[in-house]
Design a protein around this motif. Structure first.
Motif, PDB file in Angstrom:
ATOM      1  N   GLY A 170       0.818  -1.210   0.000  1.00 25.48           N
ATOM      2  CA  GLY A 170       0.000   0.000   0.000  1.00 25.48           C
ATOM      3  C   GLY A 170       0.849   1.254   0.000  1.00 25.48           C
ATOM      4  O   GLY A 170       2.071   1.207  -0.182  1.00 25.48           O
ATOM      5  N   LEU A 187       0.899   5.428   1.886  1.00 25.17           N
ATOM      6  CA  LEU A 187       0.371   6.334   2.898  1.00 25.17           C
ATOM      7  C   LEU A 187       0.828   7.743   2.562  1.00 25.17           C
ATOM      8  O   LEU A 187       1.990   7.949   2.222  1.00 25.17           O
ATOM      9  CB  LEU A 187       0.883   5.921   4.279  1.00 25.17           C
ATOM     10  N   LEU A 216      -4.543   6.726   3.548  1.00 24.52           N
ATOM     11  CA  LEU A 216      -3.916   5.409   3.462  1.00 24.52           C
ATOM     12  C   LEU A 216      -4.639   4.561   2.429  1.00 24.52           C
ATOM     13  O   LEU A 216      -5.871   4.562   2.359  1.00 24.52           O
ATOM     14  CB  LEU A 216      -3.979   4.719   4.826  1.00 24.52           C
ATOM     15  N   TYR A 217      -3.861   3.840   1.635  1.00 29.08           N
ATOM     16  CA  TYR A 217      -4.408   2.862   0.701  1.00 29.08           C
ATOM     17  C   TYR A 217      -3.686   1.544   0.926  1.00 29.08           C
ATOM     18  O   TYR A 217      -2.449   1.489   0.898  1.00 29.08           O
ATOM     19  CB  TYR A 217      -4.191   3.321  -0.755  1.00 29.08           C
ATOM     20  N   ILE A 218      -4.458   0.487   1.171  1.00 33.31           N
ATOM     21  CA  ILE A 218      -3.917  -0.870   1.236  1.00 33.31           C
ATOM     22  C   ILE A 218      -4.524  -1.629   0.062  1.00 33.31           C
ATOM     23  O   ILE A 218      -5.747  -1.647  -0.109  1.00 33.31           O
ATOM     24  CB  ILE A 218      -4.253  -1.571   2.579  1.00 33.31           C
ATOM     25  N   ARG A 259      -5.684  -6.562   2.341  1.00 33.50           N
ATOM     26  CA  ARG A 259      -6.603  -6.020   3.352  1.00 33.50           C
ATOM     27  C   ARG A 259      -7.010  -7.108   4.344  1.00 33.50           C
ATOM     28  O   ARG A 259      -6.851  -8.289   4.088  1.00 33.50           O
ATOM     29  CB  ARG A 259      -7.834  -5.424   2.665  1.00 33.50           C
ATOM     30  N   TYR A 299      -2.724  -4.633   8.344  1.00 32.36           N
ATOM     31  CA  TYR A 299      -1.711  -3.746   7.793  1.00 32.36           C
ATOM     32  C   TYR A 299      -2.119  -2.274   7.883  1.00 32.36           C
ATOM     33  O   TYR A 299      -1.270  -1.403   8.066  1.00 32.36           O
ATOM     34  CB  TYR A 299      -1.399  -4.095   6.344  1.00 32.36           C
ATOM     35  N   GLY A 300      -3.402  -1.992   7.731  1.00 29.63           N
ATOM     36  CA  GLY A 300      -3.867  -0.605   7.817  1.00 29.63           C
ATOM     37  C   GLY A 300      -3.596  -0.010   9.186  1.00 29.63           C
ATOM     38  O   GLY A 300      -3.072   1.108   9.298  1.00 29.63           O
ATOM     39  N   MET A 353      -0.867   2.962   9.711  1.00 24.60           N
ATOM     40  CA  MET A 353      -1.335   4.240  10.257  1.00 24.60           C
ATOM     41  C   MET A 353      -0.699   4.507  11.618  1.00 24.60           C
ATOM     42  O   MET A 353      -0.321   5.642  11.914  1.00 24.60           O
ATOM     43  CB  MET A 353      -2.858   4.275  10.343  1.00 24.60           C
ATOM     44  N   SER A 406     -12.293   1.476   7.201  1.00 26.57           N
ATOM     45  CA  SER A 406     -11.384   2.604   7.453  1.00 26.57           C
ATOM     46  C   SER A 406     -11.741   3.325   8.746  1.00 26.57           C
ATOM     47  O   SER A 406     -10.843   3.751   9.484  1.00 26.57           O
ATOM     48  CB  SER A 406     -11.413   3.580   6.282  1.00 26.57           C
ATOM     49  N   MET A 433     -10.398   1.232  11.520  1.00 26.65           N
ATOM     50  CA  MET A 433      -8.938   1.337  11.555  1.00 26.65           C
ATOM     51  C   MET A 433      -8.508   2.647  12.216  1.00 26.65           C
ATOM     52  O   MET A 433      -7.628   2.668  13.078  1.00 26.65           O
ATOM     53  CB  MET A 433      -8.372   1.239  10.131  1.00 26.65           C
ATOM     54  N   CYS A 479      -6.497   3.422  15.831  1.00 26.61           N
ATOM     55  CA  CYS A 479      -5.251   4.203  15.886  1.00 26.61           C
ATOM     56  C   CYS A 479      -5.388   5.461  16.730  1.00 26.61           C
ATOM     57  O   CYS A 479      -4.473   6.291  16.758  1.00 26.61           O
ATOM     58  CB  CYS A 479      -4.808   4.560  14.467  1.00 26.61           C
TER      59      CYS A 479
END
Length: 175
Positions: free
Chosen positions: A78, A80, A96-98, A103, A107-108, A112, A139, A142, A146
Motif C-alpha cells: 500500500g 500512505l 492510506l491505501y492498502i 486487506r 496492515y492498515g 497508520m 477505514s 482502523m 489508531c
C-alpha cells in the motif's frame, strides 16, 4: 537502531522508480477514484517523472508519500500520504491505501500507527486529520483503533455516481 518508519511487520519507505508499475495500477483503478479525488488516469510517464523527481522533504513540499512494504517478503502492500502539512499549527492530513489482496491483515492499523508515531514524535505534529467516507466501515474502524475520533460530519461529501454519502472528519490529537 530505532527505525521511526517501521515495526516488526511493516516498513514505510520513500517512493522509488521501481514502484511506478504498482502506482500506475493503484492510481488508475477507477473504482478507487471516488475516495481519492481522481478523475482521470495517470500516464506511465507522469508517474515515472513523479518517482524520479520525488522529494521527501515534507517541510519543503508540504506532503510526503510513503510506500508500505511487508518486511518479511519485501512485498509492496500500500501507500500512505501525509499532506496539507502545516508546520506553524503543527497539523497535517493523512490518507492510506492498502491494496485489496492485503486487506484484513491488520496492515492498515500498523501502517497508520507507524505514521501517527512518526508524524507526532519525529515531525512534531500536534494533530492529524483524515476524511473518510461514512460508508467505509473498515477505514473508520482502523482510524478508531489508531486513536482517531470523529470530530465532524461533512454532508454529501463523496459522490458515487448519482448518489452522495457523508464524509466523516476524524482527528488524532497528540498528548
Amino acid at each position: 537502531m530505532n527505525q521511526p518508519l517501521s515495526d516488526d511487520i511493516l516498513q514505510l519507505r520513500a517512493v522509488e522508480v521501481t514502484d511506478v508499475d504498482t502506482l500506475m495500477a493503484w492510481e488508475n483503478d477507477s473504482s478507487q477514484w471516488d475516495s481519492c479525488n481522481t478523475s482521470a488516469p495517470f500516464s506511465r510517464k507522469q508517474l515515472w517523472d513523479y518517482a524520479v523527481n520525488y522529494n521527501n522533504d515534507i517541510f519543503a513540499t508540504g506532503a510526503l508519500r510513503l510506500v508500505v512494504v511487508e518486511r518479511a517478503s519485501g512485498c509492496t502492500v500500500g501507500c500512505l500520504d501525509i499532506f496539507d502539512f502545516n508546520r506553524i499549527h503543527r497539523r497535517a492530513a493523512v490518507g492510506l491505501y492498502i491494496d485489496s489482496p492485503h486487506r484484513c491483515k491488520g496492515y492498515g492499523i500498523r501502517a497508520m500507527s507507524i505514521a501517527v508515531s512518526y508524524a507526532c514524535h519525529f515531525l512534531g505534529m500536534h494533530q492529524l486529520v483524515a476524511e473518510v467516507d461514512s460508508q467505509n466501515v473498515a477505514s473508520i474502524r482502523m482510524l478508531h483503533a489508531c486513536g482517531f475520533t470523529e470530530c465532524g460530519n461533512l454532508r454529501h461529501w463523496f459522490r458515487h455516481g448519482s448518489q452522495f454519502s457523508d464524509g466523516l472528519l476524524m482527528q488524532y490529537i497528540s498528548q
